[in-house]
Design a protein around this motif. Sequence first.
Motif, mmCIF file in Angstrom:
data_model
loop_
_atom_site.group_PDB
_atom_site.id
_atom_site.type_symbol
_atom_site.label_atom_id
_atom_site.label_comp_id
_atom_site.label_asym_id
_atom_site.label_seq_id
_atom_site.Cartn_x
_atom_site.Cartn_y
_atom_site.Cartn_z
ATOM 1 N N VAL A 65 -43.809 -19.731 1.790
ATOM 2 C CA VAL A 65 -44.961 -20.380 2.406
ATOM 3 C C VAL A 65 -45.823 -21.093 1.354
ATOM 4 C CG1 VAL A 65 -46.428 -18.318 2.395
ATOM 5 C CG2 VAL A 65 -46.791 -20.088 4.119
ATOM 6 N N TYR A 66 -45.935 -20.522 0.139
ATOM 7 C CA TYR A 66 -46.730 -21.148 -0.919
ATOM 8 C C TYR A 66 -46.008 -22.354 -1.518
ATOM 9 C CZ TYR A 66 -49.457 -16.836 -0.712
ATOM 10 O OH TYR A 66 -50.231 -15.783 -0.301
ATOM 11 N N ILE A 67 -44.701 -22.237 -1.669
ATOM 12 C CA ILE A 67 -43.930 -23.383 -2.166
ATOM 13 C C ILE A 67 -44.039 -24.534 -1.177
ATOM 14 C CG2 ILE A 67 -41.626 -24.238 -2.770
ATOM 15 C CD1 ILE A 67 -40.976 -21.363 -3.721
ATOM 16 N N ALA B 294 -38.972 -20.330 -8.342
ATOM 17 C CA ALA B 294 -38.495 -20.438 -6.958
ATOM 18 C C ALA B 294 -38.249 -19.085 -6.304
ATOM 19 C CB ALA B 294 -37.240 -21.291 -6.903
ATOM 20 N N ASN B 295 -37.756 -18.116 -7.035
ATOM 21 C CA ASN B 295 -37.468 -16.803 -6.454
ATOM 22 C C ASN B 295 -38.615 -15.813 -6.629
ATOM 23 O OD1 ASN B 295 -34.900 -17.539 -5.563
ATOM 24 N ND2 ASN B 295 -34.037 -17.147 -7.591
ATOM 25 N N ARG B 296 -39.689 -16.232 -7.254
ATOM 26 C CA ARG B 296 -40.827 -15.342 -7.488
ATOM 27 C C ARG B 296 -41.992 -15.617 -6.548
ATOM 28 N NH1 ARG B 296 -42.179 -15.963 -13.694
ATOM 29 N NH2 ARG B 296 -43.531 -14.194 -13.297
ATOM 30 N N LEU C 205 -36.189 -30.377 -4.557
ATOM 31 C CA LEU C 205 -35.225 -30.406 -5.662
ATOM 32 C C LEU C 205 -35.941 -30.595 -7.004
ATOM 33 C CD1 LEU C 205 -32.326 -32.444 -4.014
ATOM 34 C CD2 LEU C 205 -32.361 -29.985 -4.532
ATOM 35 N N ASN C 206 -36.970 -31.422 -7.015
ATOM 36 C CA ASN C 206 -37.778 -31.598 -8.233
ATOM 37 C C ASN C 206 -38.505 -30.316 -8.599
ATOM 38 O OD1 ASN C 206 -37.106 -34.247 -8.821
ATOM 39 N ND2 ASN C 206 -38.756 -35.100 -7.573
ATOM 40 N N PHE C 207 -39.000 -29.585 -7.593
ATOM 41 C CA PHE C 207 -39.646 -28.299 -7.846
ATOM 42 C C PHE C 207 -38.661 -27.344 -8.509
ATOM 43 C CE2 PHE C 207 -40.573 -23.918 -6.620
ATOM 44 C CZ PHE C 207 -41.874 -23.790 -7.059
ATOM 45 N N LEU C 208 -37.451 -27.279 -7.981
ATOM 46 C CA LEU C 208 -36.425 -26.400 -8.553
ATOM 47 C C LEU C 208 -36.093 -26.791 -9.988
ATOM 48 C CD1 LEU C 208 -33.936 -25.998 -5.561
ATOM 49 C CD2 LEU C 208 -35.628 -24.345 -6.398
ATOM 50 N N LYS C 209 -36.050 -28.102 -10.236
ATOM 51 C CA LYS C 209 -35.739 -28.593 -11.584
ATOM 52 C C LYS C 209 -36.879 -28.275 -12.558
ATOM 53 C CE LYS C 209 -36.044 -32.921 -13.067
ATOM 54 N NZ LYS C 209 -35.980 -34.362 -13.000
ATOM 55 N N ASN C 210 -38.116 -28.485 -12.108
ATOM 56 C CA ASN C 210 -39.278 -28.290 -12.978
ATOM 57 C C ASN C 210 -39.698 -26.833 -13.118
ATOM 58 O OD1 ASN C 210 -39.720 -31.040 -13.633
ATOM 59 N ND2 ASN C 210 -40.599 -31.361 -11.612
ATOM 60 N N PHE C 211 -39.421 -26.017 -12.099
ATOM 61 C CA PHE C 211 -39.847 -24.615 -12.108
ATOM 62 C C PHE C 211 -38.688 -23.698 -11.717
ATOM 63 C CE2 PHE C 211 -43.559 -27.167 -10.756
ATOM 64 C CZ PHE C 211 -44.401 -26.918 -11.820
ATOM 65 N N PRO C 212 -37.599 -23.723 -12.456
ATOM 66 C CA PRO C 212 -36.431 -22.935 -12.048
ATOM 67 C C PRO C 212 -36.701 -21.431 -11.977
ATOM 68 C CG PRO C 212 -36.161 -23.751 -14.292
ATOM 69 C CD PRO C 212 -37.392 -24.406 -13.730
ATOM 70 N N LYS C 213 -37.628 -20.939 -12.776
ATOM 71 C CA LYS C 213 -37.914 -19.504 -12.793
ATOM 72 C C LYS C 213 -38.897 -19.086 -11.697
ATOM 73 C CE LYS C 213 -37.186 -19.189 -17.755
ATOM 74 N NZ LYS C 213 -37.835 -19.005 -19.046
ATOM 75 N N HIS D 209 -51.283 -26.052 -7.360
ATOM 76 C CA HIS D 209 -50.231 -25.831 -8.342
ATOM 77 C C HIS D 209 -50.163 -24.355 -8.732
ATOM 78 C CE1 HIS D 209 -53.713 -26.572 -11.005
ATOM 79 N NE2 HIS D 209 -53.093 -25.841 -11.894
ATOM 80 N N PHE D 210 -49.139 -24.031 -9.506
ATOM 81 C CA PHE D 210 -48.910 -22.666 -9.963
ATOM 82 C C PHE D 210 -49.094 -22.597 -11.470
ATOM 83 C CE2 PHE D 210 -46.209 -23.365 -6.235
ATOM 84 C CZ PHE D 210 -46.675 -22.370 -5.398
#
Length: 189
Positions: free
Chosen positions: A168-170, A162-164, A152-160, A70-71
């Motif tokens: 490969v880690y995602i 995804a671009n940081r 899609l759940n990752f994007l919803k839960n961690f919107p800030k 996790h992050f």
Amino acid sequence: MEDLISYLLQFGQLNPKQIELVKTKAEEKYLQKGEYFSEAGKIAKQIAFVEEGVLMICYYNNKGEEIVHHFVDENHFAVDLESFNHKIASMIYIRAVTDCRVIVFSYDGFKTLSETIIDWDKIIHKITVKTLLEKVNLLQPKLGADAKTRYLNFLKNFPKLANRIPLVYIASYLGITATSLSRIRKNIR
């Protein structure tokens, strides 16, 4: 430091003297992208509060592949709690995904806070329970979901995040290959 104090005050009361004690036991530290905060095989001797940046909790499987568990981003603590509390070798790595500014407590400093501030252990317990519940709530939707749904759940839960975070880690966090994630991202745009 003020972010840390504000965060702690969400979970309990601290008087001005106690706040000053917390500040004296805390040390600001900078981690460069890729730098380890703690490593597997070693005892976790510090706990970090992320002021700025993203850390990743990972381990290596029996094939030597890095697996992202996790992050940890701003206003969250990062530590291998079992290693830190029980002074046993850690099973995980904590590494900076981005340049990070963290507030660090040593084991002894944290212990002093526990022995000096009456409600410190209650505050830390509430933070620990909240963190564990967040992890469970994030893990459950991943179970049995297809790769696209997990992303899609990752994007919803961690919107800030995804671009940081590098793709490969995602992908590792989602349990898929980077190639599969690239394909999924291309298809949902």
